[in-house]
Design a protein around this motif. Structure first.
Motif, mmCIF file in Angstrom:
data_model
loop_
_atom_site.group_PDB
_atom_site.id
_atom_site.type_symbol
_atom_site.label_atom_id
_atom_site.label_comp_id
_atom_site.label_asym_id
_atom_site.label_seq_id
_atom_site.Cartn_x
_atom_site.Cartn_y
_atom_site.Cartn_z
ATOM 1 N N HIS A 228 0.850 -1.195 0.000
ATOM 2 C CA HIS A 228 0.000 0.000 0.000
ATOM 3 C C HIS A 228 0.884 1.242 0.000
ATOM 4 O O HIS A 228 1.857 1.335 0.756
ATOM 5 N N PRO A 229 0.596 2.255 -0.833
ATOM 6 C CA PRO A 229 1.449 3.451 -0.897
ATOM 7 C C PRO A 229 1.561 4.148 0.459
ATOM 8 O O PRO A 229 0.561 4.382 1.144
ATOM 9 N N LEU A 230 2.789 4.473 0.819
ATOM 10 C CA LEU A 230 3.071 5.164 2.081
ATOM 11 C C LEU A 230 3.339 6.641 1.856
ATOM 12 O O LEU A 230 2.756 7.497 2.512
ATOM 13 N N TRP A 231 4.262 6.929 0.950
ATOM 14 C CA TRP A 231 4.634 8.317 0.682
ATOM 15 C C TRP A 231 5.093 8.463 -0.750
ATOM 16 O O TRP A 231 5.356 7.487 -1.452
ATOM 17 N N VAL A 232 5.169 9.719 -1.176
ATOM 18 C CA VAL A 232 5.720 10.059 -2.485
ATOM 19 C C VAL A 232 6.918 10.967 -2.246
ATOM 20 O O VAL A 232 6.782 12.046 -1.670
ATOM 21 N N LEU A 233 8.085 10.488 -2.649
ATOM 22 C CA LEU A 233 9.290 11.307 -2.638
ATOM 23 C C LEU A 233 9.558 11.773 -4.058
ATOM 24 O O LEU A 233 9.237 11.060 -5.016
ATOM 25 N N PHE A 234 10.135 12.952 -4.193
ATOM 26 C CA PHE A 234 10.323 13.515 -5.521
ATOM 27 C C PHE A 234 11.795 13.641 -5.883
ATOM 28 O O PHE A 234 12.650 13.912 -5.029
ATOM 29 N N SER A 235 12.079 13.441 -7.175
ATOM 30 C CA SER A 235 13.407 13.703 -7.700
ATOM 31 C C SER A 235 13.663 15.202 -7.669
ATOM 32 O O SER A 235 12.763 16.004 -7.398
ATOM 33 N N SER A 236 14.896 15.588 -7.982
ATOM 34 C CA SER A 236 15.303 16.980 -7.781
ATOM 35 C C SER A 236 14.538 17.974 -8.640
ATOM 36 O O SER A 236 14.354 19.125 -8.269
ATOM 37 N N GLY A 237 14.099 17.562 -9.836
ATOM 38 C CA GLY A 237 13.377 18.488 -10.698
ATOM 39 C C GLY A 237 14.274 19.465 -11.428
ATOM 40 O O GLY A 237 13.801 20.468 -11.954
ATOM 41 N N THR A 238 15.594 19.183 -11.480
ATOM 42 C CA THR A 238 16.515 20.095 -12.145
ATOM 43 C C THR A 238 16.753 19.733 -13.605
ATOM 44 O O THR A 238 17.297 20.535 -14.356
ATOM 45 N N THR A 239 16.394 18.535 -14.020
ATOM 46 C CA THR A 239 16.595 18.140 -15.412
ATOM 47 C C THR A 239 15.303 17.658 -16.058
ATOM 48 O O THR A 239 15.313 17.097 -17.137
ATOM 49 N N GLY A 240 14.196 17.874 -15.423
ATOM 50 C CA GLY A 240 12.905 17.449 -15.951
ATOM 51 C C GLY A 240 11.847 17.613 -14.883
ATOM 52 O O GLY A 240 12.140 17.996 -13.751
ATOM 53 N N LYS A 241 10.623 17.331 -15.229
ATOM 54 C CA LYS A 241 9.542 17.404 -14.259
ATOM 55 C C LYS A 241 9.842 16.474 -13.094
ATOM 56 O O LYS A 241 10.209 15.320 -13.294
#
Length: 619
Positions: A228-241
């Motif tokens: 079951h999904p716990l969290w969403v972590l995000f990539s840096s966003g410096t080279t794309g969405k």
């Protein structure tokens, strides 16, 4: 006896670490079932029911809850979380009982707001105990959590949160850094206005928050499937969405407990302090240390205020047994002539290093200050798996400039371009068998194409992480830098980290950035940008010393074509040098919509590098 030695005894595996690791990757099903039982998690049925990458099926019969795994069975009157700021007088403690009560109260409040399984709760918050409470309360309901630190610009936070259609925003209005209170109420207002799906906002400094934490209700976490999904972590966003990386309850709790317990030897009576912000996966790792029964420190402040050795002072004052910091912080302390010496660190047993490569010279100097009884624990992993691929263990030696071993359960290898394993030479970091905390999926990536292309497009069925490594003849791992920023001059590849180590060891150099540029007609241009110490200018003598440092300590084939004094090096918000975006702007490429200035610590620097590239192309 260390916890990893107790695991070996529990599993009836004879021999040392290498024997335990070999078993852990040879029989994933037995290892993870055994580790789960040893860590105190009741997970019935097969561990690895279907082995494939991507899409491995872990513990399909198990129902879990991350918050329950953190809080259930803990002693009410012992300290769980220490909240600290730059003001020592503001330090406060939360016992396990109080952390459980606040989590239960906030969960009940969120439930009254209609939050249920699968709903998204997001936070724009500093690193405080309230942020940990917000995560645990959301997780206890089966809601999906995501958070940005308050240094993020509104555009950067919005680029992440608007993908999730969140129903609640938990926020502060300010944070502390460098002796100043940074007001972010305007950013909060902009962010809230940009998220039309919100049902409510909660200000952790306001009366509604105090009311939300005031109830005395039972802690009643819901049981959810292992995946079951716990969290969403995000990539840096410096080279794309920014990519929304989704991890499951079970995978996160198993991997984080494994690293904290076995590789850092954390458990009841231990205390972890790692300098981080909620935007970085190391914040999740710190929260994960609670799974072992250890206490943690949540610090809202600068690592260098009121003095450069602030992290060492705080570690001493709070009786920390394991702390963590970046190589850059260690280097800054060493150049300022300060560090652990002079602080009462009698309880300190381990110092973790993460975020970038740790030069051997810095390691040796730090070890000399710490003494032989404190282990320096370099780790390398990623947001992608919210865990470590390689790291320490209390039973392993440490070699300066190297990471001791692949972590338990991580089938790590180094591959050449053809997909053959290599030893003693540079190869791609790959993982050949699944890990429980590999992403469930990317948010909004319905057909799995982005997920597949991110990790599996080079070696089918094998995870390629994007780092150059060498597995040495004594089994350690050397990290050379990102493989998408490779220096490939005359067919000879080198990681950027191999250049940074000797250059940044020079007392005149604060930081360096090297770029390898393929040019029309088969040419190759390799500039080295340096940020110099205050009052230092780049003259012929220093230029020659920099070049000689590279020639003697890295490679004569990788002496830079030009050394350029720069006003600064741009980084992600988590401190990683922006090698790929700088390479693109030097080449004249328009980053456009694939680049969010809010994801960069100093966006104006990108324009300076763009100007350098334009000047070179118009000569």
């Amino acid at each position: 006896m260390s916890r990893i030695e107790d695991l070996a005894r529990f599993a009836a595996v004879d021999g040392g670490y290498d024997d335990l690791w070999a078993w852990s990757v040879r029989d994933l099903d037995a290892f993870w079932a055994t580790a789960a039982a040893h860590l105190g998690f009741e997970l019935p049925g097969p561990a690895l029911a279907e082995e494939r990458m991507p899409g491995a099926v872990w513990f399909p019969q198990a129902r879990v809850n991350y918050a329950a795994a953190v809080l259930d069975g803990r002693p009410d009157d012992e300290v769980a979380v220490v909240g600290a700021t730059e003001d020592p007088a503001a330090t406060h403690e939360l016992t396990w009982g109080e952390l459980r009560r606040r989590t239960a109260s906030l969960a009940a409040h969120l439930r009254d707001l209609g939050v249920g399984e699968g709903d998204r709760v997001v936070g724009f918050l500093p690193n405080t105990p309230d942020t940990i409470v917000a995560l645990l309360a959301s997780a206890s309901l089966g809601a999906v959590w995501s958070v940005c630190g308050m240094d993020y610009a509104a555009s950067a936070a919005r680029a992440r949160f608007e993908q999730l259609d969140p129903v609640v925003l938990v926020h502060a209005t300010s944070y502390v850094h460098g002796g100043k209170v940074r007001d972010r109420s305007d950013v909060v207002a902009e962010l809230a206005g940009a998220l039309p799906t919100l049902r409510a906002t909660l200000d952790v400094g306001g009366p509604a928050w105090a009311e939300a934490l005031a109830a005395d209700v039972p802690f009643a976490p819901v049981s959810v499937p292992f995946a079951h999904p716990l969290w969403v972590l995000f990539s840096s966003g410096t080279t794309g969405k920014p990519k929304g990386i989704v991890h499951g309850h079970g995978g996160a709790l198993l991997e984080q407990a494994k690293v904290a317990a076995y590789h850092f030897d954390l458990g009841p009576g231990e205390r972890l302090f790692w300098y981080t912000t909620p935007s970085w996966m190391m914040w999740n790792f710190v929260v994960g240390a609670l799974l072992t029964g250890a206490s943690v420190v949540a610090y809202d402040g600068s690592p260098a205020h009121p003095a450069p050795d602030a992290l060492w002072e705080l570690s001493a004052r709070l009786g920390v047994t394991a702390n963590g910091m970046s190589p850059g912080y260690v280097a800054a302390c060493q150049k300022a002539g300060v560090g652990p010496r002079g602080h009462d660190l009698s309880r300190l047993r381990r110092v973790g290093i993460s975020g970038s490569t740790f030069p051997a010279t810095s390691h040796e100097a730090l070890q000399d200050e710490l003494g032989p009884d404190v282990q320096i624990c370099s780790i390398s992993g990623g947001t992608d798996v919210v865990s470590a691929f390689v790291g320490p263990a209390p039973t392993l030696p440490v070699w300066p400039g190297e990471l001791s071993r692949p972590c338990l359960g991580v089938a790590l290898d180094a591959f050449d371009e053809s997909g053959a394993p290599v030893r003693g030479e540079v190869g791609e970091l790959v993982v050949t068998r699944p890990m429980p905390s590999m992403p469930l999926h990317f948010w909004g990536d319905d057909d799995g194409a982005r997920y597949h292309d991110a990790y599996f497009d080079t070696y089918p069925g094998v995870w390629r992480h994007g780092d150059w490594i060498t597995i040495t003849d004594h089994g350690s791992v050397v990290i050379h830098g990102r493989s998408d920023a490779t220096l490939n001059r005359n067919g000879v590849r080198m990681g950027s980290g191999d250049i940074y180590e000797p250059v940044e060891a020079l007392p005149e150099v604060r930081e360096a950035l090297v770029i390898g540029m393929e040019e029309p007609g088969g040419g190759y241009w390799m500039p080295l940008f340096v940020v110099l110490a205050e009052g230092v200018e780049l003259d012929e003598a220093l230029d020659a010393r920099i070049r000689e440092a590279v020639r003697s300590h890295a490679s004569p084939r990788h002496v830079p074509d030009v050394v350029i004094q720069a006003p600064g090096i741009p980084h992600t918000r988590t401190g990683k040098k922006l090698e790929v975006p700088v390479k693109k702007v030097l080449a004249g490429q328009d980053l456009g919509g694939a680049y969010d200035p809010g994801s960069v610590d100093d966006p104006e620097l990108i324009d300076w590098y763009r100007t350098v590239g334009r000047s070179r192309r118009t000569r």
